[in-house]
Design a protein around this motif. Structure first.
Motif, PDB file in Angstrom:
ATOM      1  N   GLU A   1      37.388  45.629  38.839  1.00 13.05           N
ATOM      2  CA  GLU A   1      36.885  44.428  39.512  1.00 13.05           C
ATOM      3  C   GLU A   1      36.338  44.750  40.895  1.00 13.05           C
ATOM      4  O   GLU A   1      35.350  44.147  41.336  1.00 13.05           O
ATOM      5  N   ARG A   2      36.950  45.702  41.550  1.00 15.58           N
ATOM      6  CA  ARG A   2      36.451  46.123  42.862  1.00 15.58           C
ATOM      7  C   ARG A   2      35.059  46.733  42.725  1.00 15.58           C
ATOM      8  O   ARG A   2      34.172  46.451  43.530  1.00 15.58           O
ATOM      9  N   TRP A   3      34.856  47.555  41.693  1.00 16.00           N
ATOM     10  CA  TRP A   3      33.536  48.166  41.465  1.00 16.00           C
ATOM     11  C   TRP A   3      32.508  47.090  41.121  1.00 16.00           C
ATOM     12  O   TRP A   3      31.398  47.090  41.647  1.00 16.00           O
ATOM     13  N   LYS A   4      32.878  46.154  40.251  1.00 16.80           N
ATOM     14  CA  LYS A   4      31.951  45.088  39.860  1.00 16.80           C
ATOM     15  C   LYS A   4      31.589  44.196  41.046  1.00 16.80           C
ATOM     16  O   LYS A   4      30.457  43.708  41.149  1.00 16.80           O
ATOM     17  N   ALA A   5      32.544  43.965  41.929  1.00 14.60           N
ATOM     18  CA  ALA A   5      32.348  43.006  43.021  1.00 14.60           C
ATOM     19  C   ALA A   5      31.211  43.396  43.943  1.00 14.60           C
ATOM     20  O   ALA A   5      30.591  42.527  44.571  1.00 14.60           O
ATOM     21  N   GLN A   6      30.906  44.686  44.047  1.00  8.15           N
ATOM     22  CA  GLN A   6      29.826  45.089  44.948  1.00  8.15           C
ATOM     23  C   GLN A   6      28.490  44.485  44.518  1.00  8.15           C
ATOM     24  O   GLN A   6      27.644  44.183  45.355  1.00  8.15           O
ATOM     25  N   PHE A   7      28.295  44.285  43.211  1.00  6.92           N
ATOM     26  CA  PHE A   7      27.060  43.684  42.727  1.00  6.92           C
ATOM     27  C   PHE A   7      27.100  42.166  42.897  1.00  6.92           C
ATOM     28  O   PHE A   7      26.088  41.550  43.221  1.00  6.92           O
ATOM     29  N   ASN A   8      28.260  41.584  42.673  1.00 13.44           N
ATOM     30  CA  ASN A   8      28.391  40.130  42.899  1.00 13.44           C
ATOM     31  C   ASN A   8      28.125  39.774  44.355  1.00 13.44           C
ATOM     32  O   ASN A   8      27.480  38.771  44.664  1.00 13.44           O
ATOM     33  N   ASN A   9      28.629  40.626  45.248  1.00 16.43           N
ATOM     34  CA  ASN A   9      28.421  40.376  46.674  1.00 16.43           C
ATOM     35  C   ASN A   9      26.940  40.461  47.037  1.00 16.43           C
ATOM     36  O   ASN A   9      26.421  39.678  47.824  1.00 16.43           O
ATOM     37  N   GLN A  10      26.247  41.427  46.419  1.00 18.21           N
ATOM     38  CA  GLN A  10      24.826  41.584  46.725  1.00 18.21           C
ATOM     39  C   GLN A  10      24.018  40.437  46.138  1.00 18.21           C
ATOM     40  O   GLN A  10      23.033  40.004  46.711  1.00 18.21           O
TER      41      GLN A  10
END
Length: 335
Positions: free
Chosen positions: A323-332
């Motif tokens: 989820e931490r790895w995925k979140a970087q794209f959600n944040n962008q």
């Protein structure tokens, strides 16, 4: 066409959202399709409304790949043994230093290291430090790969295990049978042969199950099975992922064999699986998350125990790191 018109055309080309470097293109190993399937499932959640273009890692990189990669908002490479300590010699990822400058920055998704090796040489350090994103968060399939990257100063890395395991939640694993089924799927590996062990495994499975199915995941597996006289004793599954899925969906099978991703596919389909570890991939993933494995050099009784014992599928997939790895794209996306 005059020069100004060419510039206008180049600037007006559609910008793709995700350039996915896909190891399954031109691959002889159907396990790469299992990885691709898992990666695209995750992309469906992360990039549900985005355009994705798939680019090859297996072939020499050309101008079109350079252009598509440069035009993408995100560049992601997913799965398999793409990294090594000597990338000028081991070229599963066909990337050179010039390509690294043109393609990057690239983000890793569940990528692994090829075999146990010394620390990376100078050329490899140059390629990886040039190609890989300095600001994005990289995902690798095991702690061994994370340590190899750290040895060359790439520390923006989390161990998420292989993307093929990301759907193996506790709820899913709880539904996998704990006791032996009536039938079993067997896989062998043509490039890592041990006729003495493999013959023992074949004989053990034939004695323990009502029926044995053989799936050739790699292009040389069928020929190796023929050499061992396997085709006269087992039911051959066609060399496609669809044929394998059909057996997993329709037959009361377990899985037992040396092909890592065939075993994980069985688990995805809710089947009891034991993977025979013959290289660092299965060994390292098993060490990290508890993947059910036996080692080829284990005593025969360990294989018998894995077949006949009461086996709970209980994994420690690092969902927090995923989820931490995925979140970087959600944040962008939200910026």
């Amino acid at each position: 066409m005059v020069a100004d018109e060419r510039v206008v055309q180049e600037l007006s080309e559609i910008r793709v959202s995700v350039a996915y470097f896909d190891p399954s293109i031109a691959s002889e190993n159907l396990g790469d399709l299992i990885i691709r399937d898992a990666v695209l499932k995750e992309f469906g959640d992360i990039f549900s409304d985005e355009q994705i273009v798939e680019l090859t890692t297996q072939e020499v990189i050309g101008k079109r790949t350079h252009r598509l990669s440069r035009s993408a908002k995100y560049r992601i490479i997913g799965g398999t043994n793409l990294l090594s300590s000597f990338m000028l010699k081991y070229r599963q990822w066909q990337i050179g230093i010039r390509d690294a400058r043109k393609l990057g920055p690239i983000t890793l998704m569940g990528v692994g290291w090829w075999q146990y090796q010394p620390n990376p040489d100078l050329y490899t350090r140059m390629v990886l430090r040039t190609a890989l994103s300095e600001s994005g968060l990289h995902s690798v399939r095991d702690n061994y790969t994370r340590e190899k990257l750290a040895s060359i100063g790439i520390n923006n890395v989390v161990n998420t295990s292989c993307p093929t395991t990301w759907q193996l939640t506790p709820e899913h694993c709880a539904m996998i049978p704990r006791d032996k089924g009536r039938e079993v799927v067997l896989t062998l590996t043509d490039y890592n042969r041990s006729p003495q062990f493999d013959n023992h495994l074949i004989a053990t499975l034939l004695g323990a199950y009502d029926a044995v199915y053989f799936w050739p995941q790699g292009t040389g597996d069928l020929e190796y099975g023929q050499q061992l006289g396997l085709l006269e004793k087992t039911n051959l599954i066609g060399p496609t992922l669809a044929a394998y899925d059909a057996v997993l969906d329709q037959r009361p099978v377990d899985f037992f064999g040396t092909r890592l991703h065939a075993g994980i596919r069985a688990m995805q389909k809710g089947r009891r699986a034991t993977i025979v570890a013959i290289d660092n991939r299965s060994s390292e993933i098993s060490r990290d998350i508890g993947l059910p494995t036996v080692h080829r050099d284990d005593l025969p009784h360990a294989i018998d125990l894995a077949i006949n014992g009461h086996q709970e599928t209980k994994l420690s997939v690092p969902f927090d790191q995923i989820e931490r790895w995925k979140a970087q794209f959600n944040n962008q996306h939200s910026e």
